[in-house]
Design a protein around this motif. Structure first.
Motif: not given
Length: 425
Positions: A323, A352, A356, A363
């Motif tokens: 990420h 982030e 997710d 993700h």
């Protein structure tokens, strides 16, 4: 966290190294369990469920009644959130549907591709300290869009033999066909080899601990395909003086709480931001229920002060983060120069955690530097492409001599003859 100021490029490799763990004993255990499951099927799976998940099961399958009952155990608020997230994931992945077109490479020679779904896929969903019902959506939704005929899901049950109800609800919403109460190595083995209860699949997806990752890599050597090699989760944040230190700290901690072996890194040209972020981390860390896990992860983590954006871009591409969050005023300028990253989050209002859960992107991403060569899971992960070619009489006349010359030069005369006979005809 370790603070590193203006490191020379010769030190970058050591600074960016992921945490190392001795896996020699782990590999022996994983190999022995996989071999046993391959030989004894369900019988071995039941035994390992009792040994590793501490549950004595009478059946490995989750019944329709259990799936229906799970719905009442999930709050209406969470059910609504799961449905919204599913819709966004569906919209984004549906946009990736492959459109085939026929191409005439030479007059009379036409080539094209066809995307075909992988018929049987297996999804592994962790259910330990953090039951990842969001991963069910990330894997099952694109599998369904791709047209996979059989979607199998394995997740570890609790000591009462029950899978987390949110996982079951998400699986039902996403269209999973069969669900099994199996965790860890034994789940990977059951899907890779097939047992009396669990169908053999052609490709296995999903995250897991070191044992699960080792099992996936072992079975991928000759028995089944896997989504990608993987290691502990990680994030890199690029930030400048325009960044909100509280946002940056929250982004770092959201990844650190994944596991003690996670790694978080911040790169910046602002020395004052480093001290502000450290202060925020201390404040926010104190409030986290998973504080102990996050603290361990922070021991593997670094705040790195660099001279300019060129160094930041070069270090990022060398690290190849799973990420990457860019919290700078010129985030698009920096993003355009990034060649190695799993998923990128742009600007001050893109955490982030959006990726997710609910923004729509996937993700399931490459970790441990594999973003240099691997993509994250996407619709293409669930399909294979078959090529076609059609050659007319005119086409073989136009291309035949070229094929003959090349085949003869490789001393493959049967190849040449297959063309020669057609040209004579």
């Amino acid at each position: 966290m370790q603070i590193i100021k203006y490191p020379p490029r010769t030190d970058w490799k050591a600074i960016l190294a992921r945490p190392l763990f001795d896996t020699s004993a782990l590999n022996n255990t994983v190999g022995a369990v996989l071999t046993d499951i391959k030989d004894r099927g369900d019988e071995a799976v039941f035994e390992y469920e009792e040994k590793f998940d501490k549950v004595k099961l009478s059946s490995l399958s989750v019944t329709k009644e259990e799936i229906e009952a799970s719905e009442s155990l999930v709050s209406e608020e969470l059910k609504a959130a799961i449905r919204v997230a599913k819709g966004n994931i569906e919209t984004f992945h549906r946009s990736q549907i492959f459109e085939s077109k026929k191409v005439e490479t030479t007059i009379g020679v036409t080539c094209w591709q066809k995307a075909v779904a992988i018929e049987k896929v297996g999804l592994y969903i962790p259910g330990g300290t953090a039951p990842l019902f969001s991963t069910v959506l990330m894997l099952a939704v694109p599998a369904k869009i791709a047209g996979c005929k059989e979607i199998i899901l394995c997740s570890p049950p609790n000591k009462e033999g029950i899978i987390n109800p949110a996982i079951l609800f998400a699986a039902k919403e996403a269209g999973v066909d069969k669900i099994f109460k199996i965790g860890g190595i034994q789940a990977i083995g059951a899907m890779a080899y097939g047992t009396e209860s669990v169908p053999k699949v052609y490709k296995i997806f999903g995250p897991g601990n070191q044992y699960v990752m080792a099992a996936k890599q072992m079975v991928s050597l000759k028995d089944v395909a896997i989504d990608m090699p993987a290691g502990p989760s990680e994030v890199q944040v690029i930030a400048d003086d325009t960044a909100n230190p509280a946002f940056v700290a929250a982004d770092l901690l959201s990844q650190a709480e994944h596991g003690a072996d996670s790694q978080v890194i911040m790169t910046t040209t602002s020395e004052s931001l480093i001290s502000d972020v450290l202060q925020e981390i201390e404040l926010q860390l104190f409030e986290l229920p998973r504080r102990e896990i996050a603290e361990k992860a922070l021991q593997n983590s670094k705040l790195i002060l660099l001279r300019d954006d060129r160094e930041i871009v070069d270090m990022t591409n060398q690290y190849a983060p799973e990420h990457l969050i860019i919290e700078t005023s010129d985030y698009m300028d920096i993003a355009d120069q990034i060649t190695n990253a799993g998923s990128i989050f742009l600007g001050h209002y893109t955490p982030e955690s959006a990726g997710d859960y609910a923004s729509g992107t996937n993700h399931t991403l490459p970790t441990n530097g594999y973003a240099t060569a691997y993509s994250g899971v996407n619709l293409d992960s669930f399909v294979k492409k078959i090529t076609f070619q059609k050659i007319t009489k005119e086409g073989i006349r136009n291309l035949g001599l070229i094929i003959e010359i090349m085949a003869e030069s490789e001393e493959l005369f049967a190849h040449k003859n297959a063309v020669t006979l057609r040209l004579k005809k």
